[in-house]
Design a protein around this motif. Sequence first.
Motif, PDB file in Angstrom:
ATOM      1  N   GLN A 184       2.152   1.758  -3.401  1.00  0.00           N
ATOM      2  CA  GLN A 184       1.100   2.299  -4.261  1.00  0.00           C
ATOM      3  C   GLN A 184       0.976   3.810  -4.076  1.00  0.00           C
ATOM      4  OE1 GLN A 184      -2.800   0.705  -3.526  1.00  0.00           O
ATOM      5  NE2 GLN A 184      -3.609   1.410  -5.476  1.00  0.00           N
ATOM      6  N   HIS A 185       1.098   4.269  -2.823  1.00  0.00           N
ATOM      7  CA  HIS A 185       1.071   5.711  -2.571  1.00  0.00           C
ATOM      8  C   HIS A 185       2.261   6.394  -3.239  1.00  0.00           C
ATOM      9  CE1 HIS A 185       0.430   9.491  -0.469  1.00  0.00           C
ATOM     10  NE2 HIS A 185       1.687   9.449  -0.043  1.00  0.00           N
ATOM     11  N   ASN A 232       6.069   0.417  -9.627  1.00  0.00           N
ATOM     12  CA  ASN A 232       5.012  -0.531  -9.982  1.00  0.00           C
ATOM     13  C   ASN A 232       5.531  -1.963  -9.968  1.00  0.00           C
ATOM     14  OD1 ASN A 232       2.319  -1.231 -10.957  1.00  0.00           O
ATOM     15  ND2 ASN A 232       3.351  -1.679 -12.896  1.00  0.00           N
ATOM     16  N   GLU A 260       3.771   5.378  -5.901  1.00  0.00           N
ATOM     17  CA  GLU A 260       3.531   5.368  -7.341  1.00  0.00           C
ATOM     18  C   GLU A 260       2.605   6.516  -7.754  1.00  0.00           C
ATOM     19  OE1 GLU A 260       1.713   2.354 -10.779  1.00  0.00           O
ATOM     20  OE2 GLU A 260       1.863   1.720  -8.675  1.00  0.00           O
ATOM     21  N   ARG A 261       1.578   6.767  -6.937  1.00  0.00           N
ATOM     22  CA  ARG A 261       0.673   7.872  -7.245  1.00  0.00           C
ATOM     23  C   ARG A 261       1.382   9.215  -7.117  1.00  0.00           C
ATOM     24  NH1 ARG A 261      -4.833   5.938  -4.020  1.00  0.00           N
ATOM     25  NH2 ARG A 261      -5.315   4.163  -5.395  1.00  0.00           N
ATOM     26  N   ARG A 312       6.002  -3.051  -6.304  1.00  0.00           N
ATOM     27  CA  ARG A 312       4.721  -3.363  -5.668  1.00  0.00           C
ATOM     28  C   ARG A 312       4.188  -4.704  -6.149  1.00  0.00           C
ATOM     29  NH1 ARG A 312      -0.711  -2.227  -6.680  1.00  0.00           N
ATOM     30  NH2 ARG A 312      -0.181  -1.076  -8.568  1.00  0.00           N
ATOM     31  N   TRP A 313       4.357  -4.993  -7.421  1.00  0.00           N
ATOM     32  CA  TRP A 313       3.882  -6.273  -7.952  1.00  0.00           C
ATOM     33  C   TRP A 313       4.632  -7.428  -7.299  1.00  0.00           C
ATOM     34  CZ3 TRP A 313       5.887 -10.518 -10.309  1.00  0.00           C
ATOM     35  CH2 TRP A 313       4.979 -11.398 -10.918  1.00  0.00           C
ATOM     36  N   TRP A 330       3.364  -7.776  -3.666  1.00  0.00           N
ATOM     37  CA  TRP A 330       1.984  -8.265  -3.632  1.00  0.00           C
ATOM     38  C   TRP A 330       1.890  -9.736  -4.005  1.00  0.00           C
ATOM     39  CZ3 TRP A 330      -1.968  -5.438  -1.748  1.00  0.00           C
ATOM     40  CH2 TRP A 330      -3.261  -5.952  -1.897  1.00  0.00           C
ATOM     41  N   MET A 383       0.823  -1.201   0.000  1.00  0.00           N
ATOM     42  CA  MET A 383       0.000   0.000   0.000  1.00  0.00           C
ATOM     43  C   MET A 383       0.864   1.260   0.000  1.00  0.00           C
ATOM     44  SD  MET A 383      -3.132  -0.905  -0.183  1.00  0.00           S
ATOM     45  CE  MET A 383      -3.938   0.629   0.265  1.00  0.00           C
TER      46      MET A 383
END
Length: 253
Positions: free
Chosen positions: A197-198, A225, A200-201, A228-229, A232, A194
């Motif tokens: 992801q933040h 990205n 990345e944004r 994160r992959w 995850w 998470m």
Amino acid sequence: MFGQVTLRLPRFRCASCGGVEAGVDWPAHCRSTPEFDQLRAHLSALMPYRIAAGLLEHLLPVDAGIHSETVRRRTLVVGEQMRDTTPAEPAAPAAAITLTLDSTFIRSCEDGQRHLEVRLGNVETSDGARQVFAAVAKTGTSIEAEIQRALKEVGQTEDTELTAFTDGCSGLRSILLEAGVTKPPYLDWFHIAMRLQHAERTAGNLPIDTAERENAKAAIVAEVNRLRWRIWNGKAKDAKVRICSQMGRADLC
């Protein structure tokens, strides 16, 4: 619960207090049997009170104690009794225990109603033993005491290796310290993903007024990205190697 029972002499005896009453009137202080209280609390722990009350009404030949408010009240009474009991001694000491602690909010859909913050988690041993715990914040239930009870029930000793996971919140770290968990907790894979992801944004909102910045933005977004992959999908070792290589610190890997 077991069908109709024919009695030659209608005389009742309470299983919990031993009181005897003749005739058809049940003693006022013995509204239900311990078995019925246990079944009612067990169903209420698995489903909402209203659904548990409806299930009891359909399956059992009883007319009292199956309203949703009664089910809720009696379940809380059983919970209070369980909270005051002494933890059972584990069969064997645990060599390693994993503790997970998190929090969530239950928001009321009605105006003016209270929003609840619930702290919950579980403890697991390397042998497969497991205990769950939960407590609502700002109530009489101590989440620190629940954590200590759960650890004791799965076999914690002075030699047990304890590993804790949280979402990084300082409040949860304080709870662990008060519960006797002094070793700093780790972030679990979900919260690491998470945070990536933040990131990345955030990288996606970088300015691209020059060609160099546009290329740098694309490279950062793609790299985050990919990290994160990997996190995850359980490829933590690959993610660690990728981070070390980007930092130029191969010695960390």
